[in-house]
Design an enzyme around this catalytic site. Structure first.
Site, short mmCIF file in Angstrom:
data_model
loop_
_atom_site.label_atom_id
_atom_site.label_comp_id
_atom_site.label_asym_id
_atom_site.label_seq_id
_atom_site.Cartn_x
_atom_site.Cartn_y
_atom_site.Cartn_z
N ASP A 34 0.86 -1.18 0.00
CA ASP A 34 0.00 0.00 0.00
C ASP A 34 0.90 1.22 0.00
OD1 ASP A 34 0.06 1.04 3.07
OD2 ASP A 34 -0.05 -1.15 3.07
N ASP A 93 -9.73 3.11 6.06
CA ASP A 93 -8.59 3.04 6.98
C ASP A 93 -8.99 3.76 8.26
OD1 ASP A 93 -6.23 3.33 8.38
OD2 ASP A 93 -5.09 4.17 6.71
N GLU A 140 -8.07 3.91 12.23
CA GLU A 140 -7.01 3.52 13.14
C GLU A 140 -6.71 4.65 14.12
OE1 GLU A 140 -2.91 3.97 11.46
OE2 GLU A 140 -3.96 3.74 9.52
#
Length: 301
Positions: free
Chosen positions: A99, A188, A190
């Site tokens: 990524d 994403d 986090e």
């Protein structure tokens, strides 16, 4: 009567000794030359693996974050060696991927392909005000070299609603097409790399924010978004919610020799980010299955 002295060493033995001495001298010279070569700068470097690429600096402003930025800051980066060939879960095969974000700039996709990388995820957006300026080169470049690729969105739950960010993502690179080489988009979610770990949200509010994003993304694209997170963050900031395991594929972050415990609701991971310092560029990952299974995921299966 005169007498002459004769040598006590046969002539053949003397010649053999001189021959052995000559061979030993030659070997000594060769070893000395080899030792000299090995001390030269760069000698034997071709046999050594390339050093890990340095991870980007810690994010300071919106747009700086990348997939795993918060994980590395809070959980550390062990940068392990290559994980087990079975991905640590006994699967039949695994596919290697990366990524990338703007920190990698224009990526050498051929170099990654030659190293065995077969899929890529590219950062497209963050919040509702950032688009990766290198997205086109990274997204199209990985596709053109033959990889299966997709896009990801770095969530900022404290800046706008999940629906607003899902729409922004889907409209700026996070869309999906059934071409066999485009993977579903990734949320994403986090550690906050800019401040409060859980972005100031309660566990219930965080779960609702994620539901808002994932339901809107599916309405926009027809696909369930992949959720990228770490188990420790998920436990802390969602109360270890099991609400998404039956719908959204899991991408777990854990920098160790195995993926470890998974968040509640998921019996297996789909992707595993095992290091944030790859040997060429970007973070490195495994798909939990064969290339054929990865193609099924790309096609909507």
């Amino acid at each position: 009567m005169s007498s002459s002295r004769t040598s006590s060493t046969p002539i053949g033995t003397s010649r053999r000794r001189r021959g052995v001495a000559a061979v030993l001298g030659t070997l000594t010279a060769l070893l000395s030359a080899l030792a000299l070569v090995l001390t030269l700068p760069g000698a034997a470097s071709a046999a050594e693996p390339p050093p890990p690429a340095p991870a980007p600096p810690e994010p300071e402003k919106p747009g700086d974050a990348w997939m795993g930025a918060g994980v590395r800051m809070h959980e550390g980066d062990d940068t392990p060696g290559t994980p087990p060939a079975d991905g640590g879960k006994g699967v039949a095969a695994t596919v290697h991927g990366v990524d990338v974000s703007s920190h990698q700039g224009n990526v050498n996709w051929k170099g990654l392909w030659d190293s065995g990388v077969r899929f890529a995820y590219v950062k497209a957006t963050e919040g509702t005000g950032y688009k990766n300026p290198y997205f086109t080169q990274q997204y199209n470049g990985s596709y053109n070299i033959g990889m299966i690729r997709g896009a990801y969105h770095f969530a900022l739950p404290n800046s706008s609603s999940g629906a607003a960010q899902a729409k922004y993502f889907a409209s700026n690179g996070g869309g999906w097409s059934k071409d066999g080489k485009t993977l579903p988009g990734v949320l994403d979610i986090e550690y906050n790399p800019y401040g409060s770990t859980c972005y100031g949200l309660s566990a219930g509010a965080m779960v609702n924010w994620i539901k808002d994003f994932t339901s809107t993304y599916k309405a926009q694209t027809g696909r369930d978004a992949v959720i990228y997170t770490s188990t420790s963050w998920w436990k802390q900031c969602t109360g270890n919610s099991g609400a998404f395991g039956s719908t959204n594929p899991l991408w777990v972050a854990r920098y160790a020799s195995g993926p470890g415990e998974l968040p509640a609701g998921w019996g297996f991971y789909t992707f595993w980010q095992y290091t944030s310092s790859g040997p060429i560029v970007g973070d490195h990952n495994y798909f939990n299955g064969s290339m054929d299974r990865l193609k099924v995921l790309a096609n909507g299966g």
